[in-house]
Design a protein around this motif. Structure first.
Motif, PDB file in Angstrom:
ATOM      1  N   LEU A  69     -25.549 -27.885 -21.337  1.00  0.00           N
ATOM      2  CA  LEU A  69     -24.642 -28.481 -22.324  1.00  0.00           C
ATOM      3  C   LEU A  69     -23.454 -27.567 -22.610  1.00  0.00           C
ATOM      4  N   VAL A  70     -23.703 -26.270 -22.633  1.00  0.00           N
ATOM      5  CA  VAL A  70     -22.621 -25.321 -22.906  1.00  0.00           C
ATOM      6  C   VAL A  70     -21.595 -25.335 -21.781  1.00  0.00           C
ATOM      7  N   VAL A  71     -22.065 -25.333 -20.542  1.00  0.00           N
ATOM      8  CA  VAL A  71     -21.133 -25.388 -19.406  1.00  0.00           C
ATOM      9  C   VAL A  71     -20.336 -26.692 -19.429  1.00  0.00           C
ATOM     10  N   ALA A  72     -21.006 -27.794 -19.711  1.00  0.00           N
ATOM     11  CA  ALA A  72     -20.301 -29.083 -19.800  1.00  0.00           C
ATOM     12  C   ALA A  72     -19.265 -29.060 -20.911  1.00  0.00           C
ATOM     13  N   ALA A  73     -19.584 -28.393 -22.024  1.00  0.00           N
ATOM     14  CA  ALA A  73     -18.632 -28.291 -23.130  1.00  0.00           C
ATOM     15  C   ALA A  73     -17.400 -27.499 -22.719  1.00  0.00           C
ATOM     16  N   ALA A  74     -17.607 -26.414 -21.973  1.00  0.00           N
ATOM     17  CA  ALA A  74     -16.476 -25.603 -21.515  1.00  0.00           C
ATOM     18  C   ALA A  74     -15.559 -26.418 -20.608  1.00  0.00           C
ATOM     19  N   LEU A  75     -16.139 -27.178 -19.704  1.00  0.00           N
ATOM     20  CA  LEU A  75     -15.320 -27.991 -18.800  1.00  0.00           C
ATOM     21  C   LEU A  75     -14.599 -29.100 -19.559  1.00  0.00           C
ATOM     22  N   ALA A  76     -15.283 -29.720 -20.509  1.00  0.00           N
ATOM     23  CA  ALA A  76     -14.666 -30.806 -21.274  1.00  0.00           C
ATOM     24  C   ALA A  76     -13.488 -30.313 -22.103  1.00  0.00           C
ATOM     25  N   PRO A  84     -20.675 -14.944 -23.821  1.00  0.00           N
ATOM     26  CA  PRO A  84     -21.969 -15.346 -24.393  1.00  0.00           C
ATOM     27  C   PRO A  84     -22.289 -14.746 -25.753  1.00  0.00           C
ATOM     28  N   GLY A  85     -21.497 -13.748 -26.227  1.00  0.00           N
ATOM     29  CA  GLY A  85     -21.854 -13.094 -27.475  1.00  0.00           C
ATOM     30  C   GLY A  85     -23.123 -12.292 -27.319  1.00  0.00           C
ATOM     31  N   TYR A  86     -23.989 -12.326 -28.346  1.00  0.00           N
ATOM     32  CA  TYR A  86     -25.305 -11.686 -28.225  1.00  0.00           C
ATOM     33  C   TYR A  86     -26.375 -12.686 -28.663  1.00  0.00           C
ATOM     34  N   GLY A  87     -27.602 -12.483 -28.185  1.00  0.00           N
ATOM     35  CA  GLY A  87     -28.654 -13.449 -28.470  1.00  0.00           C
ATOM     36  C   GLY A  87     -28.473 -14.698 -27.632  1.00  0.00           C
ATOM     37  N   PHE A  88     -29.275 -15.721 -27.921  1.00  0.00           N
ATOM     38  CA  PHE A  88     -29.226 -16.995 -27.209  1.00  0.00           C
ATOM     39  C   PHE A  88     -29.219 -16.774 -25.690  1.00  0.00           C
ATOM     40  N   LEU A  89     -28.140 -17.170 -24.997  1.00  0.00           N
ATOM     41  CA  LEU A  89     -28.108 -17.126 -23.536  1.00  0.00           C
ATOM     42  C   LEU A  89     -27.401 -15.878 -22.988  1.00  0.00           C
ATOM     43  N   SER A  90     -27.171 -14.882 -23.850  1.00  0.00           N
ATOM     44  CA  SER A  90     -26.332 -13.754 -23.436  1.00  0.00           C
ATOM     45  C   SER A  90     -26.941 -12.930 -22.311  1.00  0.00           C
ATOM     46  N   GLU A  91     -28.267 -12.906 -22.176  1.00  0.00           N
ATOM     47  CA  GLU A  91     -28.904 -12.139 -21.113  1.00  0.00           C
ATOM     48  C   GLU A  91     -29.700 -13.043 -20.175  1.00  0.00           C
ATOM     49  N   ASN A  92     -29.213 -14.267 -20.013  1.00  0.00           N
ATOM     50  CA  ASN A  92     -29.860 -15.250 -19.152  1.00  0.00           C
ATOM     51  C   ASN A  92     -29.093 -15.312 -17.835  1.00  0.00           C
ATOM     52  N   ALA A  93     -29.714 -14.793 -16.791  1.00  0.00           N
ATOM     53  CA  ALA A  93     -29.040 -14.713 -15.488  1.00  0.00           C
ATOM     54  C   ALA A  93     -28.711 -16.101 -14.944  1.00  0.00           C
ATOM     55  N   ALA A  94     -29.608 -17.072 -15.151  1.00  0.00           N
ATOM     56  CA  ALA A  94     -29.357 -18.422 -14.649  1.00  0.00           C
ATOM     57  C   ALA A  94     -28.135 -19.037 -15.326  1.00  0.00           C
ATOM     58  N   PHE A  95     -27.957 -18.772 -16.600  1.00  0.00           N
ATOM     59  CA  PHE A  95     -26.780 -19.295 -17.300  1.00  0.00           C
ATOM     60  C   PHE A  95     -25.512 -18.639 -16.771  1.00  0.00           C
ATOM     61  N   ALA A  96     -25.542 -17.330 -16.578  1.00  0.00           N
ATOM     62  CA  ALA A  96     -24.365 -16.637 -16.036  1.00  0.00           C
ATOM     63  C   ALA A  96     -23.990 -17.207 -14.670  1.00  0.00           C
ATOM     64  N   ALA A  97     -25.010 -17.480 -13.854  1.00  0.00           N
ATOM     65  CA  ALA A  97     -24.739 -18.059 -12.537  1.00  0.00           C
ATOM     66  C   ALA A  97     -24.165 -19.462 -12.659  1.00  0.00           C
ATOM     67  N   ALA A  98     -24.696 -20.251 -13.591  1.00  0.00           N
ATOM     68  CA  ALA A  98     -24.210 -21.621 -13.770  1.00  0.00           C
ATOM     69  C   ALA A  98     -22.758 -21.639 -14.224  1.00  0.00           C
ATOM     70  N   VAL A  99     -22.384 -20.701 -15.071  1.00  0.00           N
ATOM     71  CA  VAL A  99     -20.995 -20.606 -15.524  1.00  0.00           C
ATOM     72  C   VAL A  99     -20.074 -20.365 -14.336  1.00  0.00           C
ATOM     73  N   GLN A 100     -20.442 -19.423 -13.493  1.00  0.00           N
ATOM     74  CA  GLN A 100     -19.587 -19.092 -12.357  1.00  0.00           C
ATOM     75  C   GLN A 100     -19.613 -20.194 -11.294  1.00  0.00           C
ATOM     76  N   ASP A 101     -20.763 -20.838 -11.129  1.00  0.00           N
ATOM     77  CA  ASP A 101     -20.835 -21.940 -10.175  1.00  0.00           C
ATOM     78  C   ASP A 101     -19.922 -23.096 -10.591  1.00  0.00           C
ATOM     79  N   ALA A 102     -19.669 -23.218 -11.883  1.00  0.00           N
ATOM     80  CA  ALA A 102     -18.784 -24.274 -12.389  1.00  0.00           C
ATOM     81  C   ALA A 102     -17.308 -23.895 -12.273  1.00  0.00           C
ATOM     82  N   GLY A 103     -17.026 -22.732 -11.696  1.00  0.00           N
ATOM     83  CA  GLY A 103     -15.635 -22.306 -11.529  1.00  0.00           C
ATOM     84  C   GLY A 103     -15.063 -21.605 -12.741  1.00  0.00           C
ATOM     85  N   LEU A 104     -15.916 -21.175 -13.667  1.00  0.00           N
ATOM     86  CA  LEU A 104     -15.462 -20.502 -14.889  1.00  0.00           C
ATOM     87  C   LEU A 104     -15.664 -18.995 -14.759  1.00  0.00           C
TER      88      LEU A 104
END
Length: 664
Positions: A69-76, A84-104
Motif C-alpha cells: 500500500l505504501v509503494v502504491a501511495a508513492a506512485l499515486a 522509511p523513518g524508524y520503526g514500521f518498515l524501516s528495516e524490512n529488506a523486502a520493502f526496500a526492494a519493492a520500493v526500488q523495483d517500483a522505480g523509486l
C-alpha cells in the motif's frame, strides 16, 4: 558520477519522525507526501505534508506495515523517493526492494546490508568475522548455573520485545516460551537466542554515515543507558566517562561493521560496555535512530539532509566528520504513568508547549488539541538541549521540561526532570539498571506543594463564578449582619489520587480568599491566573480548565511544578466502585494471550499473570489480585477492550473462618 535528483519524497511513517523529515525537506526544497491511517486522519504529520494518501484501517498491520500500500501511495502521489523513518518498515529488506523495483529511490542502506543485519544471530556471526568484539552466545539447552544470568532476545526486531532476563535455571524453559510468544506476536518470528547478561552494563552506540564511494564517518558516541523495559528514555552525546582508547576502539569497530556489509546512508552500531570498560557488539540498526538529534547538535550536521544527499548519489562533503562541539542531552516525553508499571495513557492533549531558548530543540508529532490514540507508540515528543558542557546541557533540559505546559494524559515529565537531577546521573554513573534501582524514589510524591496548587485552583474557580452572569440579587431580605459560611471545593490530584478540600470566602471586594489559611495572602485572582503571597514570597499560578467527558479538570502550572486536579462533587457516588476481585482493563488495547489453561473455575495465585494486553506497542500483564478462584473470564485473544472493561473476576480464598465462641 550518477545523481538521482529527488523532487518529491514520501515518508513511510507517522508522527514525530515524519514531521522531522518534512522539516529538512522544506529546507532543501523537496516536496513531501504523507501516508496516514484512519486513526491519523487529522494527525500533525498529515497537516504538514504537501500531499497525503490514506491507508484504510487503523491497526499498524493494516496500514503502516503494508509495504504494497505504501509503494502504491508513492506512485499515486507522484513521489520519486521513499524515506522509511524508524520503526514500521524501516528495516524490512523486502520493502526496500519493492520500493526500488517500483522505480523509486530508497533513502536507506542497500537491501543486502538490511538482510545481513536483520537477524541478530546472523549479524553476530558476520561481526565476529570482521573482528568486532562480541558476547559469546549460550545454548539454552546446555545452559548451567555458571552461565547465569542470561539475557533472552528476539532474533528479529527490537524495542525490548521478546527480551527476558533469566536469573534462575528452573525459570529458563518458561521464559523461553514467553519470549518466543512475544517475539512471534510482535515480529512474526519466534526465534530467540541467549547470551550472558552483563550486570550494570552501559548501552553505548556509534552513529555511522557512509556514501557509495567508500567514505564511512563515525560521528562520535551516544549513551542510551537510561531505559525502561529495554526502551530508551534519556540519551546523550558524547557518552560521558569513556577514555580515549575506548572511544577509538568503538569508532573503529563501528566503521568495520559498516564496511563488512557494504553500508550506505545513516546507521547505528550498538554496543554493551561492561563496568570494567569492555565493549561488546549488540546489533546494527540499519536506519535513522530516534536519538539522532543529539549527534546532530554536537556535530552541527543534519543527518536527514545527508541521507538525502547520499541517496541522490552524491559523496559525503568531506573525508571525515566535522569536529564535535559541546554536549547534547535528549529526553523522550511519553504519555505514560511510570508509577503504575509505565502504563501508556490516551486522550486529548490540550497543551504541549516547551519554552524556547538558545540550545533547545523540540521534535514532536503532536500539538495542543490533538488526540493520543491507542494504536501507536506513546511518545509525544523529544526535547533536546545542547550546551558547551554536560552539566550546562543537563541543567537546561531539566529546566525546560520543568517549565513546559503539558495538559492532558499523564506523562513521564516529572520522572525525566528527577532523572536528570539525580546524583548518579549528574556524576555520569550510568547503566541499564538505573530505573530498576531508583524508580520508587523517582516516582515518590514530589517536594512541591499540591495543596497550595489546589487552593489556587479553587480561587480561580471562585473568581470565574463571581464574573459569571447570574440572576439579579434579591432586593429585600437577603442582608445578614453575620459572616457567611465558607464555600468548599473538593479536588483529587492526578495521578496520585490525593483528595483536597478547600474552604474559601468571597468578600465584598470580589476577590476570593482562603478560609483560615495563615501565612497566605491573595494578591490577585482571575479565572486563569492567581498570585499568592506565601510567607512573604510572591508566587504565580496559571490555571487552565477543561472538561473530559463528565469530569472537570484543572491544570495548575507554576515556575517549578505542574499539577492536575479533577473536581469532585460534594458527595461521592458509591456506585462508581467496582466489585472486589474485578480485573479491569487499565487502558484500551488488544488481548493477545491468556495464561495457559485459564478458564472459569481455575485456581489462581496472587500476582500470577492471567491476561496479556497489548497497547501502544507494549505488552501489559494483568495479574491476579489475590489467591482464589477465577469465577468469570470475559477476555479472549484478539478481543479489543476499552479502558475499564471487565476482563475477569477472581474470588479470593479467605480460608477457614477464625474460631469464635459463636462458631466454635
Amino acid at each position: 558520477m550518477r545523481r538521482d535528483v529527488i523532487d518529491t519524497l514520501l515518508v513511510a511513517n507517522r508522527g514525530e519522525i515524519a514531521c522531522r523529515i518534512f522539516r529538512t525537506c522544506r529546507e532543501v526544497g523537496i516536496a513531501t507526501v504523507a501516508v496516514y491511517s484512519d486513526a491519523d486522519a487529522d494527525a500533525l504529520h498529515v497537516r504538514e505534508a504537501d500531499l497525503a494518501v490514506r491507508l484504510p484501517g487503523s491497526a499498524p498491520a493494516d496500514t503502516y506495515l503494508r509495504g504494497d500500500l505504501v509503494v502504491a501511495a508513492a506512485l499515486a502521489a507522484g513521489a520519486d523517493a521513499v524515506h522509511p523513518g524508524y520503526g514500521f518498515l524501516s528495516e524490512n529488506a523486502a520493502f526496500a526492494a519493492a520500493v526500488q523495483d517500483a522505480g523509486l529511490a530508497w533513502v536507506g542502506p542497500p537491501v543486502k546490508a538490511i538482510e545481513l543485519m536483520a537477524s541478530k544471530t546472523r549479524a553476530k556471526e558476520l561481526m565476529a568475522g570482521a573482528g568486532v568484539p562480541l558476547l559469546a552466545p549460550v545454548d539454552p539447552a546446555a545452559a548451567g548455573e555458571g552461565d547465569l544470568p542470561l539475557l533472552l532476545k528476539a532474533a528479529s526486531g527490537g524495542g525490548g520485545r521478546g527480551m527476558r532476563i533469566v536469573r534462575e535455571l528452573q525459570a529458563l524453559p518458561h521464559e523461553l516460551r514467553e519470549a518466543a510468544a512475544e517475539a512471534a506476536s510482535a515480529f512474526g518470528d519466534g526465534e530467540v537466542f541467549a547470551e550472558p547478561y552483563v550486570e550494570r552494563g552501559r548501552h553505548v552506540e556509534v552513529q555511522v554515515m557512509a556514501d557509495r564511494y567508500g567514505t564511512v564517518w563515525a560521528l562520535g558516541t551516544r549513551d542510551c543507558s537510561l531505559q525502561r523495559r529495554h526502551q530508551k528514555v534519556i540519551e546523550e552525546a558524547p557518552a560521558p566517562g569513556l577514555d580515549a582508547a575506548l572511544r577509538t576502539r568503538l569508532h573503529e569497530a563501528a566503521v568495520a561493521a559498516a564496511r563488512a556489509v557494504g553500508y550506505r546512508g545513516a546507521g547505528t552500531v550498538e554496543f554493551l560496555v561492561s563496568a570494567e570498560g569492555r565493549p561488546y557488539f549488540l546489533e546494527m540498526n540499519t536506519r535513522l535512530q530516534v536519538e539522532h538529534p543529539v549527534t546532530e547538535a554536537v556535530f552541527g550536521v543534519d543527518l536527514v539532509a545527508l541521507q538525502l544527499r547520499v541517496a541522490e548519489g552524491e559523496p559525503l562533503p568531506a573525508p571525515g566528520p566535522p569536529q564535535a562541539v559541546g554536549h547534547a542531552v535528549e529526553a523522550r516525553l511519553y504519555a505514560e504513568d511510570p508509577a503504575r508499571d509505565w502504563q501508556p495513557q490516551t486522550g486529548a492533549l490540550l497543551a504541549l508547549e516547551v519554552p524556547e531558548a538558545p540550545g533547545l530543540r523540540l521534535d514532536t508529532g503532536y500539538v495542543g488539541g490533538d488526540t493520543i490514540g491507542v494504536h501507536y507508540d506513546p511518545m509525544l515528543a523529544k526535547v533536546i538541549a545542547h550546551a558547551p558542557t554536560r552539566p550546562e546541557a543537563v541543567r537546561l533540559l531539566a529546566r525546560a521540561l520543568e517549565r513546559a505546559r503539558i495538559h492532558g494524559p499523564v506523562t513521564n515529565r516529572e520522572l525525566l526532570v528527577r532523572s536528570l537531577r539525580h546524583p548518579d546521573f549528574a556524576a555520569g554513573r550510568l547503566d541499564t539498571g538505573f530505573y530498576d534501582r531508583h524508580l520508587a524514589d523517582l516516582t515518590a510524591p514530589g517536594a512541591g506543594d499540591p495543596g497550595v496548587a489546589a487552593l489556587a485552583a479553587a480561587l480561580a474557580e471562585a473568581a470565574r463564578a463571581t464574573r459569571s452572569p447570574g440572576p439579579a440579587p434579591a432586593r429585600f431580605g437577603a442582608w445578614r449582619n453575620v459572616p457567611s459560611q465558607p464555600q468548599v471545593k473538593r479536588y483529587r490530584s492526578e495521578p496520585a489520587g490525593v483528595e483536597y478540600e478547600i474552604a474559601y470566602r468571597t468578600p465584598r471586594t470580589g476577590t476570593p480568599e482562603p478560609h483560615e489559611a495563615p501565612g497566605v495572602r491573595v494578591l490577585a485572582a482571575t479565572p486563569d491566573r492567581v498570585t499568592l503571597e506565601l510567607d512573604g514570597v510572591t508566587r504565580h499560578f496559571s490555571i487552565t480548565t477543561d472538561r473530559d467527558r463528565d469530569r472537570r479538570r484543572l491544570h495548575v502550572d507554576t515556575a517549578h511544578a505542574s499539577y492536575t486536579f479533577t473536581a469532585l462533587p460534594r458527595f461521592t457516588d458509591p456506585a462508581t466502585h467496582a466489585d472486589p476481585g474485578s480485573l479491569l482493563a487499565p487502558m484500551p488495547g488488544t488481548v493477545v494471550r491468556l495464561a495457559e489453561g485459564l478458564a472459569a473455575g481455575a485456581a489462581v495465585a496472587a500476582g500470577q499473570p492471567l491476561i496479556w494486553l497489548e497497547a501502544m506497542k507494549m505488552e501489559h500483564r494483568i495479574l491476579a489480585p489475590a489467591s482464589g478462584t477465577l469465577t468469570a473470564l470475559h477476555a479472549a485473544p484478539g478481543h479489543q477492550v476499552e479502558v475499564g472493561a471487565l476482563l475477569a473476576v477472581v474470588q479470593e480464598d479467605l480460608g477457614p473462618a477464625p474460631a469464635t465462641e459463636e462458631n466454635a
